[in-house]
Design a protein around this motif. Sequence first.
Motif, short mmCIF file in Angstrom:
data_model
loop_
_atom_site.label_atom_id
_atom_site.label_comp_id
_atom_site.label_asym_id
_atom_site.label_seq_id
_atom_site.Cartn_x
_atom_site.Cartn_y
_atom_site.Cartn_z
N ALA B 297 0.83 -1.21 0.00
CA ALA B 297 0.00 0.00 0.00
C ALA B 297 0.87 1.26 0.00
O ALA B 297 0.56 2.25 -0.67
CB ALA B 297 -0.93 0.00 1.21
N LYS B 298 1.97 1.22 0.71
CA LYS B 298 2.84 2.38 0.79
C LYS B 298 3.36 2.79 -0.59
O LYS B 298 3.56 3.97 -0.87
CB LYS B 298 4.02 2.04 1.71
N CYS B 299 3.58 1.77 -1.45
CA CYS B 299 4.17 2.04 -2.77
C CYS B 299 3.25 2.87 -3.65
O CYS B 299 3.71 3.65 -4.48
CB CYS B 299 4.49 0.72 -3.47
N SER B 300 1.94 2.69 -3.51
CA SER B 300 1.04 3.48 -4.34
C SER B 300 0.75 4.84 -3.72
O SER B 300 0.21 5.72 -4.37
CB SER B 300 -0.26 2.71 -4.60
N ALA B 301 1.13 5.02 -2.47
CA ALA B 301 0.83 6.28 -1.78
C ALA B 301 2.01 7.25 -1.78
O ALA B 301 1.84 8.45 -1.92
CB ALA B 301 0.39 5.99 -0.36
N GLU B 302 3.21 6.73 -1.65
CA GLU B 302 4.34 7.59 -1.37
C GLU B 302 5.47 7.34 -2.36
O GLU B 302 5.85 6.20 -2.60
CB GLU B 302 4.86 7.18 0.02
N ARG B 303 6.02 8.41 -2.93
CA ARG B 303 7.13 8.21 -3.86
C ARG B 303 8.40 7.90 -3.07
O ARG B 303 8.78 8.67 -2.18
CB ARG B 303 7.34 9.47 -4.70
N HIS B 317 10.81 1.45 -1.74
CA HIS B 317 10.51 1.34 -0.31
C HIS B 317 10.99 0.02 0.28
O HIS B 317 11.33 -0.07 1.44
CB HIS B 317 9.00 1.45 -0.08
N LEU B 318 10.99 -1.02 -0.55
CA LEU B 318 11.20 -2.35 0.00
C LEU B 318 12.58 -2.95 -0.28
O LEU B 318 12.93 -3.98 0.29
CB LEU B 318 10.14 -3.31 -0.55
N ALA B 319 13.35 -2.33 -1.16
CA ALA B 319 14.65 -2.90 -1.49
C ALA B 319 15.51 -2.98 -0.23
O ALA B 319 15.51 -2.08 0.59
CB ALA B 319 15.36 -2.04 -2.54
#
Lengths: 326, 320
Positions: B297-303, B317-319
Amino acid sequence: MSEAVLSIRNLTVEIPTRGGILRPVDQINYDINRGEILGIVGESGAGKSMAGNAVIGLLNRPAKITGGEIWLNGTRIDQLEGEDMRRLRGKHIGMVFQDPLTSLNPLLRIGDQLTETMLEHLDISRDKARKRAAAALDEVGIPAAAQRLDSYPHEFSGGMRQRVVIALALCAEPSLIIADEPTTALDVSVQAQIIALLKRLCRDRGTAVMLITHDMGVIAETADRVAVMYAGRLAELGNVRDVVTHPEHPYTDGLMGSTPLASKGLKRLRQISGSMPRLTAMPEGCAFHPRCEFAQDICRAEPRPKLNGGRSACHFPIQQPAEETA
Amino acid sequence: MAMIQVKNLTRIFDVSKPWLNRVIERLPKAMLTAVSDVSFDVEERTVYSLVGESGSGKSTIGKMAVGLLKPTDGSVLINDIDLSRETDGGKLDKARSDIQMIFQDPYASLNPRWRVREIINEPVSARGGNVVGLAEKLLEQVGLSSLDADKFPHEFSGGQRQRICIARALASEPKLIVCDEPTSALDVSVQAQVLNLMSDLQENLGLTYLFISHDLTVVQHISDKIGVLYLGRLVEEATPDELFENPKHPYSQMLLAAAPKMDGFGREIDPPQGEIPDPINPPTGCAFHPRCPIATAKCSAERPEMRVVRGARVACHLAE
Ligand SMILES: Nc1ncnc2c1ncn2[C@@H]1O[C@H](COP(=O)(O)OP(=O)(O)OP(=O)(O)O)[C@@H](O)[C@H]1O
Ligand SMILES: Nc1ncnc2c1ncn2[C@@H]1O[C@H](COP(=O)(O)OP(=O)(O)OP(=O)(O)O)[C@@H](O)[C@H]1O
Ligand code: SF4
Ligand SMILES: [Mg+2]
Ligand SMILES: [Mg+2]
């Protein structure tokens, strides 16, 4: 002729010009079997497209077939003309070109293009053809295929258009597909999608494929066998793994060495000096001799080396390393 | 200090239909973000490559680096001089003469009516410099003959024409060359000749290259550092070894897996899903999230910001 869908024998294409006769395709021979993908590689101007166009009767004047034979499923087709050729092509040979727009009519909805093609070559009703059209689009990965039947070509992206072309090429259930640089204009990720699609469809249906490209990596991943063309002639023909890992012809060897892929970790790429000869200035003997580090007098004289059922057309093929035993 | 400092570089193109059409069809203005908040440094005497698929913003960055295009936001500093804002004419001239560009199409970029000598000398003679024997010397340097100076471009093959372009780029003794797909129009055997020449010149003359290409294999071969672009954003920056052995951004991973391998006989891969989105309406948050196999969800919300992950810079965000 056992399993061969396509057999090309001593095929020669010539172009008469004021300065003399040019020979963009010079006595080439190969077969493509059912379910087999034959890769045709070579640099720009090697004659790859000319050879493919000769098979489908699409040579542009003044180029014409002046020698040899082309057999499709046991029928000789190199002398067919006009309507006969057109019908044969539509029914038995599917075509995919670099630019999908050359195969699509910009003014017709794609559903109609698919339906018409099927009606012309298959014995089915309009209703059934339309259902098959939707299924064909679905099979090549067009999302919501049934709804896209009424779209025009320009409403699709480049990659999606090429999928439509593949659906169109396959819808009359041809036994041979000729794909001339089908992914050259596409991005790496879309190229991977299209190649995977072609491979799957042809394997499932047993279609024979002639895959023309200048990209050695694409050939390595896709083809079963590969034909290397140089200056209108076949330099080497063999199983793809053999040709890529142990090239016999010095030109193939140079081609491999100069791809950055093959020279991982080397500071300098291996290079072949010079460039391919022009058709107007073909050297005597082996066409590669001016660039070849192994050339001897015999290479510079006629008769030139031929494949003759072997793997490479070279007087001094590079020796295979002794079988590595495990 | 780095030779090129690219800071928060952004370029937006107005791609709206003409005003009247917009009024009639009730269309809003359309803005295309070709380059979005890109930052990187290029050290002197190194080769920095930008890779990415078509439309990812490579050429737009290249044009801003040589001052052919103005940034909408952010800046490019070449040896601390900002080409689009510097007001001191002398400084600007000096900076400009330090930079040259080589393009993809060696046919289009040579004036067919000029002799090779005039073509090569032009950048120097235009500034009133001394060109006696210059073209001849440069032709030899790029592996052609000094006798070629009297010929016209059509008398040369593609690879030879690209050598002429390189000779012209070298004429003003630049320190930096921006190369936009310099070998994409060439056959592999000729590409090898040109790439080897470019490496030699870089070493012998101490040049810096900003190298633009969509060809991963070329970039892997020639670069000291690679920046991967997706939809105008820099998603990963790493050395070739690091990137090819251990790509950290999911897009880099997808791209490298999709690239054909010379030893990939009969390889069956799951090809990448989806296509590159419309740059006029890019996805929210991380531009890659609609195609990313691990998006949350964070990926679609925050660059995601660029951050250091095990020796590389990665915008994910996740790498880890
Ligand atoms: N009308 C013509 N007159 C003279 N030569 C021609 C004509 N048409 C094509 N040729 C030449 O025929 C040769 C073969 O061209 P062909 O298009 O088959 O090459 P190719 O291997 O498909 O190259 P590419 O990778 O660039 O597509 C080339 O040398 C080309 O210049
Ligand atoms: N002058 C312009 N006007 C409007 N849009 C532009 C302009 N120049 C570039 N663009 C758009 O900006 C985006 C980035 O383009 P750019 O040419 O930088 O991509 P690229 O990475 O060099 O692609 P390619 O590999 O195809 O050369 C694309 O969507 C392109 O359509
Ligand atoms: S025949 Fe001779 S010139 Fe031709 S490739 Fe073989 S060794 Fe070289
Ligand atoms: Mg061709
Ligand atoms: Mg570009």
